[in-house]
Scaffold this motif. Structure first.
Motif, short mmCIF file in Angstrom:
data_model
loop_
_atom_site.label_atom_id
_atom_site.label_comp_id
_atom_site.label_asym_id
_atom_site.label_seq_id
_atom_site.Cartn_x
_atom_site.Cartn_y
_atom_site.Cartn_z
N ARG A 1 0.83 -1.21 0.00
CA ARG A 1 0.00 0.00 0.00
C ARG A 1 0.86 1.25 0.00
O ARG A 1 0.62 2.20 -0.77
CB ARG A 1 -0.91 -0.03 1.23
CG ARG A 1 -2.17 0.82 1.13
CD ARG A 1 -1.97 2.29 1.36
NE ARG A 1 -1.58 2.63 2.72
CZ ARG A 1 -1.40 3.85 3.16
NH1 ARG A 1 -1.54 4.89 2.35
NH2 ARG A 1 -1.02 4.07 4.40
N ARG A 2 1.89 1.26 0.81
CA ARG A 2 2.74 2.44 0.91
C ARG A 2 3.59 2.63 -0.35
O ARG A 2 3.86 3.77 -0.74
CB ARG A 2 3.60 2.36 2.17
CG ARG A 2 2.75 2.42 3.44
CD ARG A 2 3.59 2.50 4.70
NE ARG A 2 2.72 2.62 5.89
CZ ARG A 2 3.15 2.92 7.10
NH1 ARG A 2 4.45 3.12 7.32
NH2 ARG A 2 2.31 3.01 8.10
N HIS B 1 1.22 4.14 -2.72
CA HIS B 1 0.94 5.53 -2.34
C HIS B 1 2.06 6.46 -2.81
O HIS B 1 1.79 7.60 -3.23
CB HIS B 1 0.78 5.64 -0.82
CG HIS B 1 0.32 6.99 -0.37
ND1 HIS B 1 -1.01 7.30 -0.18
CD2 HIS B 1 1.00 8.14 -0.11
CE1 HIS B 1 -1.13 8.57 0.18
NE2 HIS B 1 0.09 9.10 0.24
N SER C 1 3.61 10.98 -1.89
CA SER C 1 3.75 10.92 -3.35
C SER C 1 5.08 11.49 -3.82
O SER C 1 5.49 12.57 -3.40
CB SER C 1 2.60 11.68 -4.00
OG SER C 1 2.82 11.80 -5.40
N HIS D 1 -2.65 9.69 -4.00
CA HIS D 1 -3.75 8.79 -3.67
C HIS D 1 -4.60 9.44 -2.59
O HIS D 1 -4.46 9.15 -1.40
CB HIS D 1 -3.23 7.42 -3.23
CG HIS D 1 -2.99 6.48 -4.36
ND1 HIS D 1 -4.03 5.97 -5.12
CD2 HIS D 1 -1.85 5.99 -4.89
CE1 HIS D 1 -3.54 5.17 -6.07
NE2 HIS D 1 -2.22 5.17 -5.95
N ASP E 1 -5.04 3.22 -3.27
CA ASP E 1 -3.86 2.43 -2.91
C ASP E 1 -4.23 1.37 -1.89
O ASP E 1 -3.80 0.21 -1.98
CB ASP E 1 -2.75 3.35 -2.38
CG ASP E 1 -3.23 4.30 -1.27
OD1 ASP E 1 -4.45 4.56 -1.17
OD2 ASP E 1 -2.37 4.79 -0.52
N ASN F 1 -5.19 10.28 4.02
CA ASN F 1 -4.35 9.09 3.94
C ASN F 1 -5.19 7.88 4.31
O ASN F 1 -5.95 7.92 5.29
CB ASN F 1 -3.14 9.20 4.87
CG ASN F 1 -2.19 8.02 4.70
OD1 ASN F 1 -1.93 7.57 3.59
ND2 ASN F 1 -1.67 7.52 5.81
#
Length: 389
Positions: A18-19, A22, A97, A104, A109, A366
């Motif tokens: 996910r990160r 992102h 980003s 995102h 994400d 987030n």
């Protein structure tokens, strides 16, 4: 909650995916890195088929259960969206980003990572019959990527019987879900109006045809449609959000441009509002003598949850979160292109709590990694309950 506990072991990997996503946002159909990342993970998991290029950049993975399906539903589809937004991120996160002007800001994400986590689990355990089809879609944010994938044969090629979608919900507690039968998100249409009057000196308005005044008349009239033409028990929104005219304080501008959006929850109200918008524009043109060109474009349809599938999705969510953490929600006037998929197959769209985060499409938003276990577990349980081994 054995699935939740077992998915918790996968949480660090899902969070890392996910990160990474992102930090590398991509918009609309230009999700090339994201799609390649998804396809690579699905192949690593051992999916029976990985297809790319549906709807330009969409990715589909097929996971076969231990046994052939014996019931009416043999193939279940699970959909996540991959695209980001043209927004400058303001989170200050270490994984913020790296692409200027893109972020995102809607949690796609997280959606992608959770569905990847579910795919990994399902490919390892295969504790179901029939097939699970994981669908990773581009261009949800205004590009109608769902329609593009359908046009490329998504439903027929993979023989999908039912389809389900999920979105995170800022302001909803982590570990909670919200859903409803019927309209859950609105249809969205766009209004573009070009006005041509007669420009002139601000001190001689009687020698001009003021495009600003005409625009003001239009906005006032259009905003009255909902309050005076739509049944008060129905829902509709008309918001005129752009008004461009002139560049000097002492010049009456020749032209003006208006842009706005329409949101409705039923086909009947959608028809009514479009009809009234066209009539109002024509009437103001006749009243003022200005030339007014209207472009009224239909966008995403109503996201309409099917009754049987919504009841089933609610039961699954309660197995994950508990009865008191799954709520019936009012419809939202935002739009979602998963609506196109629900027009083609029965299914349901659900919201998963994102906690006390900034709102969707906000530069400080987030996705909460704490939601991963719940969203991923929901996907898994949905497959295993729909297609019991």
């Amino acid at each position: 909650m054995p699935i939740v506990n077992r998915v918790a072991d996968l949480q660090p990997d899902i969070q890392a995916w996910r990160r990474d996503l992102h930090a590398h946002p991509e918009v609309l159909y230009e999700v090339h890195r994201t799609a390649a990342f998804v396809a690579e993970r699905l192949r690593e998991f051992g999916c029976d088929e990985v297809a790319t290029g549906l709807g330009k950049t969409g990715v589909v993975g097929v996971i076969k259960g231990r046994k052939p399906a014996g019931g009416d539903v043999k193939v279940i589809g699970l959909r996540a969206d991959m695209d980001a937004l043209p927004i400058e991120e303001q989170t200050g996160l270490p994984y913020a980003s790296k692409t200027p002007g893109q972020m995102h800001a809607c949690g796609h994400d997280g959606h992608t990572a959770m569905l990847l986590g579910a795919a990994r689990y399902l490919a390892e355990t295969r504790n179901f019959a029939g097939q699970a089809v994981v669908v990773f879609q581009p261009a949800e944010e205004g590009g109608a990527g769902a329609a593009a994938m359908i046009k490329d044969g998504l439903m027929e090629r993979f023989a999908i019987d039912q389809i389900y979608g999920m979105h995170n919900g800022p302001g909803m507690p982590i570990g909670s879900f919200a859903i409803r039968t019927g309209p859950i998100m609105a249809a969205t249409d766009s209004i573009d109006i070009n006005i041509e009057g007669i420009g002139g000196h601000a001190a001689r308005p009687h020698k001009s045809l003021d495009s600003v005044l005409v625009g003001a008349e239009l906005i006032t009239a259009l905003q009255q449609i909902v309050s005076r033409n739509v049944d008060p028990l129905d829902a509709a929104v008309i918001s005129m959000c752009e008004f461009h005219a002139g560049n000097a304080r002492n010049v009456i501008p020749q032209t003006a441009v208006l842009r706005g959006t329409v949101r409705t929850l039923t086909a009947e109200v959608r028809e009514l509002v479009e009809k009234r918008v066209r009539a109002v524009v024509a009437g103001v043109a006749q009243m003022t003598g200005a030339k007014i060109d209207l472009t009224y474009e239909r966008g995403y349809p109503v996201t309409n949850n099917h009754a049987v599938q919504t009841q089933f999705a609610t039961r699954v969510a309660k197995e994950i979160a508990g009865d008191t953490n799954v709520h019936e929600m009012p419809p939202l006037m935002g739009a979602e292109d998963f609506a196109y998929m629900l027009e083609k197959r029965p299914g349901a769209f659900i919201f998963c709590g994102n906690g006390d985060s900034a709102g969707l499409h906000h530069p400080a938003y987030n996705f909460s990694d704490e939601a991963i276990v719940f969203g991923t577990s929901y996907w898994i349980k949905l497959v295993e309950n729909t297609l019991p081994a």
